[in-house]
Design a protein around this motif. Structure first.
Motif, PDB file in Angstrom:
ATOM      1  N   SER A  72      74.058  70.471  66.007  1.00 42.74           N
ATOM      2  CA  SER A  72      73.333  69.209  66.519  1.00 42.74           C
ATOM      3  C   SER A  72      72.763  68.593  64.871  1.00 42.74           C
ATOM      4  O   SER A  72      72.706  69.243  64.063  1.00 42.74           O
ATOM      5  CB  SER A  72      72.286  69.248  67.519  1.00 42.74           C
ATOM      6  N   PHE A  73      72.620  67.182  64.993  1.00 44.47           N
ATOM      7  CA  PHE A  73      72.164  66.669  63.970  1.00 44.47           C
ATOM      8  C   PHE A  73      70.836  65.832  64.419  1.00 44.47           C
ATOM      9  O   PHE A  73      70.685  65.416  65.520  1.00 44.47           O
ATOM     10  CB  PHE A  73      72.898  65.779  63.145  1.00 44.47           C
ATOM     11  N   THR A  74      69.806  65.488  63.673  1.00 43.77           N
ATOM     12  CA  THR A  74      68.649  64.781  63.773  1.00 43.77           C
ATOM     13  C   THR A  74      69.047  63.228  63.494  1.00 43.77           C
ATOM     14  O   THR A  74      69.793  62.585  62.720  1.00 43.77           O
ATOM     15  CB  THR A  74      67.601  65.091  62.938  1.00 43.77           C
TER      16      THR A  74
ATOM     17  N   SER B  71      77.100  68.064  72.127  1.00 43.45           N
ATOM     18  CA  SER B  71      75.872  68.424  72.668  1.00 43.45           C
ATOM     19  C   SER B  71      76.047  69.693  73.446  1.00 43.45           C
ATOM     20  O   SER B  71      76.729  70.009  74.262  1.00 43.45           O
ATOM     21  CB  SER B  71      75.162  67.548  73.734  1.00 43.45           C
ATOM     22  N   PRO B  72      75.216  70.832  72.691  1.00 40.28           N
ATOM     23  CA  PRO B  72      75.391  72.245  73.272  1.00 40.28           C
ATOM     24  C   PRO B  72      74.723  72.253  74.767  1.00 40.28           C
ATOM     25  O   PRO B  72      73.890  71.477  75.230  1.00 40.28           O
ATOM     26  CB  PRO B  72      74.600  73.059  72.464  1.00 40.28           C
ATOM     27  N   SER B  73      75.508  72.725  75.770  1.00 42.65           N
ATOM     28  CA  SER B  73      74.669  72.949  77.196  1.00 42.65           C
ATOM     29  C   SER B  73      75.101  74.295  77.706  1.00 42.65           C
ATOM     30  O   SER B  73      75.838  75.182  76.982  1.00 42.65           O
ATOM     31  CB  SER B  73      75.838  72.016  78.000  1.00 42.65           C
ATOM     32  N   LEU B  74      74.361  74.485  78.764  1.00 46.59           N
ATOM     33  CA  LEU B  74      74.231  76.038  79.231  1.00 46.59           C
ATOM     34  C   LEU B  74      74.205  75.771  80.716  1.00 46.59           C
ATOM     35  O   LEU B  74      73.679  75.040  81.407  1.00 46.59           O
ATOM     36  CB  LEU B  74      72.820  76.525  79.131  1.00 46.59           C
ATOM     37  N   LEU B  75      75.495  76.211  81.693  1.00 49.07           N
ATOM     38  CA  LEU B  75      75.896  76.168  82.631  1.00 49.07           C
ATOM     39  C   LEU B  75      75.883  74.479  83.048  1.00 49.07           C
ATOM     40  O   LEU B  75      75.615  74.127  84.193  1.00 49.07           O
ATOM     41  CB  LEU B  75      74.771  76.849  83.362  1.00 49.07           C
ATOM     42  N   GLY B  76      76.330  73.936  82.253  1.00 47.64           N
ATOM     43  CA  GLY B  76      76.725  72.450  82.444  1.00 47.64           C
ATOM     44  C   GLY B  76      75.256  71.683  82.330  1.00 47.64           C
ATOM     45  O   GLY B  76      75.288  70.212  82.300  1.00 47.64           O
ATOM     46  N   PHE B  77      74.242  72.011  81.958  1.00 47.71           N
ATOM     47  CA  PHE B  77      72.950  71.430  81.627  1.00 47.71           C
ATOM     48  C   PHE B  77      72.828  71.425  80.136  1.00 47.71           C
ATOM     49  O   PHE B  77      72.897  72.244  79.562  1.00 47.71           O
ATOM     50  CB  PHE B  77      71.800  72.138  82.200  1.00 47.71           C
ATOM     51  N   PRO B  78      72.774  70.087  79.724  1.00 47.13           N
ATOM     52  CA  PRO B  78      72.463  69.883  78.291  1.00 47.13           C
ATOM     53  C   PRO B  78      71.242  70.351  77.849  1.00 47.13           C
ATOM     54  O   PRO B  78      70.055  70.253  78.323  1.00 47.13           O
ATOM     55  CB  PRO B  78      72.562  68.525  77.999  1.00 47.13           C
ATOM     56  N   LEU B  79      71.018  71.388  76.812  1.00 49.89           N
ATOM     57  CA  LEU B  79      70.174  71.694  76.213  1.00 49.89           C
ATOM     58  C   LEU B  79      69.149  71.000  75.163  1.00 49.89           C
ATOM     59  O   LEU B  79      68.258  70.953  75.090  1.00 49.89           O
ATOM     60  CB  LEU B  79      70.525  73.005  75.189  1.00 49.89           C
ATOM     61  N   LEU B  80      69.730  69.676  74.905  1.00 51.56           N
ATOM     62  CA  LEU B  80      69.254  68.711  74.135  1.00 51.56           C
ATOM     63  C   LEU B  80      67.918  68.093  75.238  1.00 51.56           C
ATOM     64  O   LEU B  80      66.925  67.746  74.624  1.00 51.56           O
ATOM     65  CB  LEU B  80      69.911  67.446  74.034  1.00 51.56           C
TER      66      LEU B  80
ATOM     67  N   ILE C 207      54.307  59.935  65.563  1.00 52.87           N
ATOM     68  CA  ILE C 207      54.499  61.412  65.047  1.00 52.87           C
ATOM     69  C   ILE C 207      55.157  62.093  65.928  1.00 52.87           C
ATOM     70  O   ILE C 207      55.899  62.915  65.606  1.00 52.87           O
ATOM     71  CB  ILE C 207      53.077  61.612  64.597  1.00 52.87           C
ATOM     72  N   LEU C 208      54.548  62.238  67.217  1.00 59.25           N
ATOM     73  CA  LEU C 208      55.350  63.044  68.208  1.00 59.25           C
ATOM     74  C   LEU C 208      56.779  62.827  68.650  1.00 59.25           C
ATOM     75  O   LEU C 208      57.606  63.652  68.748  1.00 59.25           O
ATOM     76  CB  LEU C 208      54.494  62.994  69.569  1.00 59.25           C
ATOM     77  N   PHE C 209      57.196  61.415  68.385  1.00 58.47           N
ATOM     78  CA  PHE C 209      58.489  61.071  68.525  1.00 58.47           C
ATOM     79  C   PHE C 209      59.365  61.572  67.658  1.00 58.47           C
ATOM     80  O   PHE C 209      60.445  61.865  67.766  1.00 58.47           O
ATOM     81  CB  PHE C 209      58.452  59.395  68.647  1.00 58.47           C
ATOM     82  N   ILE C 210      58.763  61.431  66.233  1.00 60.57           N
ATOM     83  CA  ILE C 210      59.471  61.827  64.934  1.00 60.57           C
ATOM     84  C   ILE C 210      59.744  63.408  64.924  1.00 60.57           C
ATOM     85  O   ILE C 210      60.726  63.953  64.775  1.00 60.57           O
ATOM     86  CB  ILE C 210      58.743  61.131  63.817  1.00 60.57           C
ATOM     87  N   VAL C 211      58.599  64.117  65.305  1.00 62.07           N
ATOM     88  CA  VAL C 211      58.582  65.559  65.158  1.00 62.07           C
ATOM     89  C   VAL C 211      59.889  65.950  66.713  1.00 62.07           C
ATOM     90  O   VAL C 211      60.321  66.915  66.193  1.00 62.07           O
ATOM     91  CB  VAL C 211      57.178  66.130  65.709  1.00 62.07           C
ATOM     92  N   THR C 212      59.604  65.503  67.745  1.00 62.64           N
ATOM     93  CA  THR C 212      60.718  65.646  68.873  1.00 62.64           C
ATOM     94  C   THR C 212      62.116  65.435  68.263  1.00 62.64           C
ATOM     95  O   THR C 212      62.796  66.227  68.393  1.00 62.64           O
ATOM     96  CB  THR C 212      60.223  64.823  70.071  1.00 62.64           C
ATOM     97  N   LEU C 213      62.223  64.191  67.639  1.00 61.46           N
ATOM     98  CA  LEU C 213      63.593  64.085  67.113  1.00 61.46           C
ATOM     99  C   LEU C 213      64.106  64.970  66.091  1.00 61.46           C
ATOM    100  O   LEU C 213      65.154  65.454  65.915  1.00 61.46           O
ATOM    101  CB  LEU C 213      63.629  62.664  66.530  1.00 61.46           C
ATOM    102  N   ASN C 214      62.945  65.478  65.153  1.00 65.21           N
ATOM    103  CA  ASN C 214      63.492  66.384  64.157  1.00 65.21           C
ATOM    104  C   ASN C 214      63.542  67.957  64.568  1.00 65.21           C
ATOM    105  O   ASN C 214      64.425  68.612  64.172  1.00 65.21           O
ATOM    106  CB  ASN C 214      62.249  66.371  62.963  1.00 65.21           C
ATOM    107  N   ILE C 215      62.931  68.295  65.699  1.00 65.22           N
ATOM    108  CA  ILE C 215      63.207  69.419  66.318  1.00 65.22           C
ATOM    109  C   ILE C 215      64.435  69.582  67.028  1.00 65.22           C
ATOM    110  O   ILE C 215      64.933  70.797  66.985  1.00 65.22           O
ATOM    111  CB  ILE C 215      62.028  69.789  67.523  1.00 65.22           C
ATOM    112  N   MET C 216      65.118  68.565  67.497  1.00 64.46           N
ATOM    113  CA  MET C 216      66.403  68.458  67.956  1.00 64.46           C
ATOM    114  C   MET C 216      67.409  69.124  66.764  1.00 64.46           C
ATOM    115  O   MET C 216      68.445  69.545  67.304  1.00 64.46           O
ATOM    116  CB  MET C 216      66.615  67.386  68.374  1.00 64.46           C
TER     117      MET C 216
END
Length: 79
Positions: A62-64, A13-22, A47-56
């Protein structure tokens, strides 16, 4: 000298200054959504849950999670 790349480094998982961007990718879209009416809360939240997962999946390296069959089956059977 940098460490050699591992085959599975793409799943870190990508992170910035130790904080996960996820975490930011999950929180920011939910903060921008207006209040949901109580009549269609199940469909809207799904729908919002699926959209959120796909935006990740737009984050680098990363992968969905929706590409995995168990998650799709877990969402499909109850509905």
């Amino acid at each position: 000298m940098s460490s050699p790349l591992n085959l599975f480094d793409q799943f870190i998982s990508p992170s910035l200054l130790g904080f996960p961007l996820l975490v930011l990718a999950i929180i920011i879209p939910w903060a921008l959504i207006p209040k949901i009416s109580s009549q269609s809360i199940l469909l809207t939240s799904l729908i919002l849950f699926i959209v959120t997962l796909n935006i990740m999946g737009l984050l680098p390296y990363s992968f969905t999670p929706t590409t995995h069959l168990p998650l799709n089956l877990a969402l499909a059977f109850p509905l």
